[in-house]
Design a protein around this motif. Structure first.
Motif, PDB file in Angstrom:
ATOM      1  N   TRP A  81       3.765  -2.122  -7.310  1.00 61.44           N
ATOM      2  CA  TRP A  81       4.152  -1.783  -5.937  1.00 61.44           C
ATOM      3  C   TRP A  81       5.535  -1.157  -5.907  1.00 61.44           C
ATOM      4  O   TRP A  81       6.442  -1.564  -6.633  1.00 61.44           O
ATOM      5  CB  TRP A  81       4.152  -3.039  -5.057  1.00 61.44           C
ATOM      6  CG  TRP A  81       2.797  -3.642  -4.852  1.00 61.44           C
ATOM      7  CD1 TRP A  81       2.290  -4.738  -5.470  1.00 61.44           C
ATOM      8  CD2 TRP A  81       1.798  -3.183  -3.951  1.00 61.44           C
ATOM      9  NE1 TRP A  81       1.024  -5.002  -5.021  1.00 61.44           N
ATOM     10  CE2 TRP A  81       0.691  -4.058  -4.077  1.00 61.44           C
ATOM     11  CE3 TRP A  81       1.711  -2.118  -3.055  1.00 61.44           C
ATOM     12  CZ2 TRP A  81      -0.470  -3.902  -3.345  1.00 61.44           C
ATOM     13  CZ3 TRP A  81       0.550  -1.962  -2.319  1.00 61.44           C
ATOM     14  CH2 TRP A  81      -0.526  -2.842  -2.466  1.00 61.44           C
ATOM     15  N   GLN A  82       5.677  -0.163  -5.056  1.00 63.84           N
ATOM     16  CA  GLN A  82       6.984   0.403  -4.736  1.00 63.84           C
ATOM     17  C   GLN A  82       7.154   0.252  -3.218  1.00 63.84           C
ATOM     18  O   GLN A  82       6.696   1.084  -2.427  1.00 63.84           O
ATOM     19  CB  GLN A  82       7.079   1.874  -5.142  1.00 63.84           C
ATOM     20  CG  GLN A  82       6.926   2.116  -6.646  1.00 63.84           C
ATOM     21  CD  GLN A  82       5.495   2.369  -7.063  1.00 63.84           C
ATOM     22  OE1 GLN A  82       4.800   3.144  -6.417  1.00 63.84           O
ATOM     23  NE2 GLN A  82       5.063   1.717  -8.130  1.00 63.84           N
ATOM     24  N   LEU A  83       7.799  -0.850  -2.823  1.00 65.53           N
ATOM     25  CA  LEU A  83       7.937  -1.207  -1.414  1.00 65.53           C
ATOM     26  C   LEU A  83       9.390  -1.063  -0.972  1.00 65.53           C
ATOM     27  O   LEU A  83      10.316  -1.162  -1.791  1.00 65.53           O
ATOM     28  CB  LEU A  83       7.458  -2.649  -1.186  1.00 65.53           C
ATOM     29  CG  LEU A  83       6.012  -2.953  -1.600  1.00 65.53           C
ATOM     30  CD1 LEU A  83       5.713  -4.434  -1.402  1.00 65.53           C
ATOM     31  CD2 LEU A  83       5.033  -2.103  -0.814  1.00 65.53           C
ATOM     32  N   SER A  88       7.982  -8.006   0.230  1.00 70.48           N
ATOM     33  CA  SER A  88       7.438  -8.701  -0.948  1.00 70.48           C
ATOM     34  C   SER A  88       5.913  -8.672  -0.894  1.00 70.48           C
ATOM     35  O   SER A  88       5.323  -8.769   0.179  1.00 70.48           O
ATOM     36  CB  SER A  88       7.930 -10.151  -1.008  1.00 70.48           C
ATOM     37  OG  SER A  88       7.480 -10.880   0.120  1.00 70.48           O
ATOM     38  N   ALA A  89       5.307  -8.498  -2.069  1.00 73.56           N
ATOM     39  CA  ALA A  89       3.843  -8.464  -2.181  1.00 73.56           C
ATOM     40  C   ALA A  89       3.378  -9.661  -2.997  1.00 73.56           C
ATOM     41  O   ALA A  89       3.975 -10.002  -4.035  1.00 73.56           O
ATOM     42  CB  ALA A  89       3.378  -7.168  -2.839  1.00 73.56           C
ATOM     43  N   GLY A  90       2.313 -10.301  -2.555  1.00 71.85           N
ATOM     44  CA  GLY A  90       1.750 -11.435  -3.277  1.00 71.85           C
ATOM     45  C   GLY A  90       0.858 -10.978  -4.424  1.00 71.85           C
ATOM     46  O   GLY A  90       0.764  -9.789  -4.755  1.00 71.85           O
ATOM     47  N   ASP A  91       0.206 -11.960  -5.051  1.00 68.69           N
ATOM     48  CA  ASP A  91      -0.724 -11.657  -6.136  1.00 68.69           C
ATOM     49  C   ASP A  91      -2.025 -11.086  -5.584  1.00 68.69           C
ATOM     50  O   ASP A  91      -2.351 -11.260  -4.398  1.00 68.69           O
ATOM     51  CB  ASP A  91      -1.034 -12.925  -6.937  1.00 68.69           C
ATOM     52  CG  ASP A  91       0.197 -13.470  -7.648  1.00 68.69           C
ATOM     53  OD1 ASP A  91       1.086 -12.657  -8.001  1.00 68.69           O
ATOM     54  OD2 ASP A  91       0.271 -14.704  -7.826  1.00 68.69           O
ATOM     55  N   SER A 133       7.328   3.260   4.350  1.00 69.81           N
ATOM     56  CA  SER A 133       6.579   3.943   3.293  1.00 69.81           C
ATOM     57  C   SER A 133       6.180   2.924   2.225  1.00 69.81           C
ATOM     58  O   SER A 133       7.050   2.328   1.570  1.00 69.81           O
ATOM     59  CB  SER A 133       7.430   5.058   2.675  1.00 69.81           C
ATOM     60  OG  SER A 133       6.694   5.729   1.671  1.00 69.81           O
ATOM     61  N   LEU A 134       4.880   2.714   2.081  1.00 69.78           N
ATOM     62  CA  LEU A 134       4.328   1.767   1.101  1.00 69.78           C
ATOM     63  C   LEU A 134       3.683   2.569  -0.027  1.00 69.78           C
ATOM     64  O   LEU A 134       2.814   3.409   0.213  1.00 69.78           O
ATOM     65  CB  LEU A 134       3.286   0.860   1.760  1.00 69.78           C
ATOM     66  CG  LEU A 134       3.743   0.140   3.034  1.00 69.78           C
ATOM     67  CD1 LEU A 134       2.575  -0.567   3.701  1.00 69.78           C
ATOM     68  CD2 LEU A 134       4.842  -0.855   2.700  1.00 69.78           C
ATOM     69  N   ARG A 135       4.124   2.318  -1.264  1.00 70.00           N
ATOM     70  CA  ARG A 135       3.629   3.061  -2.414  1.00 70.00           C
ATOM     71  C   ARG A 135       3.076   2.082  -3.452  1.00 70.00           C
ATOM     72  O   ARG A 135       3.583   0.966  -3.607  1.00 70.00           O
ATOM     73  CB  ARG A 135       4.735   3.896  -3.052  1.00 70.00           C
ATOM     74  CG  ARG A 135       5.384   4.917  -2.120  1.00 70.00           C
ATOM     75  CD  ARG A 135       4.421   6.070  -1.834  1.00 70.00           C
ATOM     76  NE  ARG A 135       5.059   7.119  -1.035  1.00 70.00           N
ATOM     77  CZ  ARG A 135       4.996   7.172   0.291  1.00 70.00           C
ATOM     78  NH1 ARG A 135       4.354   6.202   0.961  1.00 70.00           N
ATOM     79  NH2 ARG A 135       5.580   8.149   0.949  1.00 70.00           N
TER      80      ARG A 135
END
Length: 704
Positions: A81-83, A88-91, A133-135
């Motif tokens: 992830w490029q946030l 924060s991103a979970g599993d 922007s979510l990558r």
């Protein structure tokens, strides 16, 4: 009539749409054989309000991607992830998988379409107005007949909002995926125990009948190709699994074909229970189902393979010397009573079947006790090898006429032959099975691997089919005595033929002496040769007694010879190994131009990680098929040159003596014996070669 306020609202909606459209265009990536999408369950982001993203794969027909535990081969998808800062991103939340490839290489994954949800939490404060922007870079392996490592670059731009604005289409897609996540049901009290390599998972028997399959969530814990047997024991159901190493807890997903709840909506249970150690294997229950992990190979197909493999087994070099004895007995009966010929054929069949049943029972008993054994396991014992060498020496001396078993030499040359009785035909069948175990005929490997992973009655069915196939030519010969009636009548020519057929038996005994030498060293060979001398001494004495000698000398010779053979044969078998087969310098199947290295599973993994092609030869010194393949296929200039050209690393797994790691590896490929040849192309699943090799077959396996 439109007011100024309505015009302002319309303008905001238009700007929002224009802001979202570029994100939608970048949220999809067209890759070979797959379309990968990034979607959200909201139309915009609220500060501090979690939302869900989903990576959706839409796959071409027949292609698949992998689960978190891909099984015996493959690679799970990974999301980088490029946030924006503070996000924060979970599993990855993994929906339950399905088995997507059959043994010997069992893999778990998804076909057609799958969505992998991920929870995302934004920070409590976000500077606005604007957009987020979510990558993401998605790395994945997609496979069909070949495997392609791919990556997809995905982007999704969402505006900052002041109030929640869910996206109905995204919500439905992510909710459907989360409905496939494993659940914890309090009423399903799971338990697990272990004895040997068997792990028993049990639960209350109140669920609807149907098949269940367990998917371990970590690699290397279980033999994925082994059958999963479901039984009912009193008021509980028990699923038997085959472990591949030490385990303290059983973790994974348990999938029921009809669902665990009354509505059938919960298909997968999350499993995380401690494994208790059992003092003995639990008693068998009432079979409910057997998960057919053999790639669609049911009992009928496995039995057909066993029948065909048993038939071909007669052509293998290890079996012919003994079966020539049976052919000779049929020749003696050629001009006799057809009914007697038929009864001798049935007696031979009885010897074959009883031997296969006893062998199957011993294999299953050792497996139940936690031992890892396979086809030909008895030849890993120096004691069995020495005993077989002495037995074949005695049978060869009998064929040469040194002594007789129920048949006088003078009768053999007479006009009314009197061959050995039905016990002789029965024992010939038994001996044929004993010497057949070093060989694995085509179709046998898959059938035996299937048998040893199934319940006892199915295994016995497979072994029965194998015995019927082996005895089939002789049953047909017994039922069609007219074919034998065309031979000349018995006479002196049969004495010569019988003596000539002794030499293949002596050759087999010589080969067994060589096997013992690789197992236990040259001193054991010397002791075994002295024991064979004792057998010859005893045979000479028995012959003198049969020819009418009345003095004490022949009887003494018999006693001394048999005693000498027994003592020295036992000493040879118990001689400690001084030459380790796997480190003896000259490997059992090494070709002159191929640099064979010792096999280990760690070596295979390390080499594959570097992208090197790997060829593994599972072999044994006592495996005649292995030695024949060495001479005609592996030990050739063309194959050696091709190995060198492609940079193939050749590994040899020597099973001459028992090795639990090799036994486990064979079981992982759905096999129970050698030979087995496995080629690992770079970045692709392993390929299994046939049991009977030619240079062309080996070169063809390397062609891609």
């Amino acid at each position: 009539m439109w007011t100024a306020e309505r015009w302002r609202q319309a303008a905001r909606r238009l700007l929002l749409a224009l802001a979202v459209l570029p994100g939608l265009a970048a949220a999809q990536a067209e890759e070979p054989h797959a379309r990968v999408e990034l979607l959200a369950d909201v139309r915009g982001v609220l500060p501090g309000q979690p939302f869900a993203l989903g990576v959706r794969f839409k796959l071409d027909r027949g292609w698949h991607v992998y689960w978190q535990n891909p099984g015996d081969s493959g690679q799970a998808p990974r999301i980088d992830w490029q946030l924006p800062q503070g996000f924060s991103a979970g599993d990855i939340e993994w929906p339950y998988p399905e088995q997507v490839s059959p043994p010997p290489v069992v893999t778990y994954g998804y076909e057609d379409e799958v969505l992998l949800p991920v929870a995302v939490t934004p920070p409590g404060t976000l500077a606005g107005p604007g957009q987020v922007s979510l990558r993401a870079t998605v790395h994945y392996l997609i496979c069909k007949d070949l495997c392609l490592p791919e990556q997809a670059q995905l982007a999704l731009d969402l505006p900052l909002l002041e109030r929640a604005d869910p996206d109905p289409a995204g919500q439905r897609a992510i909710a459907d995926a989360r409905a496939r996540l494993p659940r914890h049901l309090p009423e399903m009290h799971l338990g697990a125990g272990r004895f040997g390599d068997r792990v028993y998972l049990d639960w209350p028997a109140g669920v609807a009948p149907g098949a269940a399959q367990f998917f371990p969530d970590r690699e290397g814990q279980f033999r994925h190709a082994a059958a999963q047997v479901l039984e009912r024991v009193d008021d509980r159901l028990r699923l038997t699994l085959t472990a591949a190493g030490p385990l303290e807890r059983l973790t994974g997903v348990l999938v029921h074909e009809r669902g665990w709840d009354a509505a059938g909506q919960v298909r997968a249970l999350a499993v995380d229970v401690p494994i208790r150690s059992l003092a003995a294997a639990p008693p068998a229950g009432q079979p409910v189902s057997v998960r057919a992990t053999a790639g669609g190979m049911g009992l009928a197909l496995a039995a057909a393979f066993a029948l065909l493999g048993g038939l071909i087994l007669n052509l293998m070099p290890c079996v012919f010397p003994v079966l020539s004895v049976k052919v000779l007995s049929f020749i003696q009966l050629a001009h006799g009573d057809p009914g007697r010929v038929r009864r001798h054929g049935l007696a031979f069949l009885g010897g074959v079947l009883v031997s296969f049943w006893l062998l199957a029972g011993l294999l299953l008993a050792l497996r139940a006790a936690g031992g890892g054994v396979g086809w030909g396991f008895q030849l890993q014992s120096p004691g069995f090898v020495a005993a077989m060498a002495l037995l074949l020496t005695a049978v060869g001396l009998n064929m040469m006429g040194a002594f007789e078993v129920g048949l006088g030499l003078s009768r053999l040359a007479g006009s009314a032959p009197q061959p050995a009785g039905y016990p002789g035909s029965f024992l010939t069948g038994t001996l044929a099975v004993l010497v057949a175990t070093p060989c694995t005929a085509p179709f046998m490997g898959a059938a035996l691997g299937f048998a040893l992973a199934r319940p006892a009655w199915e295994a016995l069915t497979i072994f029965t089919a194998l015995g019927l196939g082996m005895a089939l030519p002789y049953l047909l010969l017994a039922e069609l005595p007219g074919l034998l009636a065309r031979l000349p009548r018995p006479g002196q020519w049969m004495v010569t033929l019988r003596q000539g057929l002794a030499f293949p038996l002596f050759a087999t005994a010589v080969w067994l002496v060589w096997v013992l030498g690789r197992q236990s060293g040259v001193d054991a060979v010397g002791l075994l040769l002295l024991a064979a001398l004792g057998v010859g001494f005893a045979a000479w004495g028995v012959g003198h007694v049969q020819r009418g000698a009345r003095r004490w000398l022949p009887g003494g010779v018999v006693v001394i010879g048999l005693g000498l053979a027994a003592v020295l044969g036992f000493a040879a078998a118990m001689r400690p190994a001084v030459v380790a087969p796997s480190a003896s310098g000259a490997s059992a199947t090494a070709g002159a131009g191929i640099d064979w290295q010792p096999w280990s599973s760690a070596a295979v993994d390390a080499l594959r990680a570097t992208g090197r092609p790997v060829f593994v030869d599972f072999t044994a010194a006592w495996c005649i098929s292995c030695q024949v393949n060495k001479q005609v296929a592996l030990d050739t200039a063309a194959v050696s040159a091709r190995f060198a050209e492609l940079g193939v690393v050749a590994l040899q797994a020597d099973w001459t003596r028992y090795d639990p790691a090799i036994t486990q590896a064979l079981a992982g490929f759905g096999r129970s014996g050698v030979p087995l040849y496995v080629y690992y192309p770079p970045g692709a699943p392993p390929r299994l070669l046939p049991a009977v090799l030619t240079p062309g077959l080996v070169l063809e396996s390397l062609a891609d």
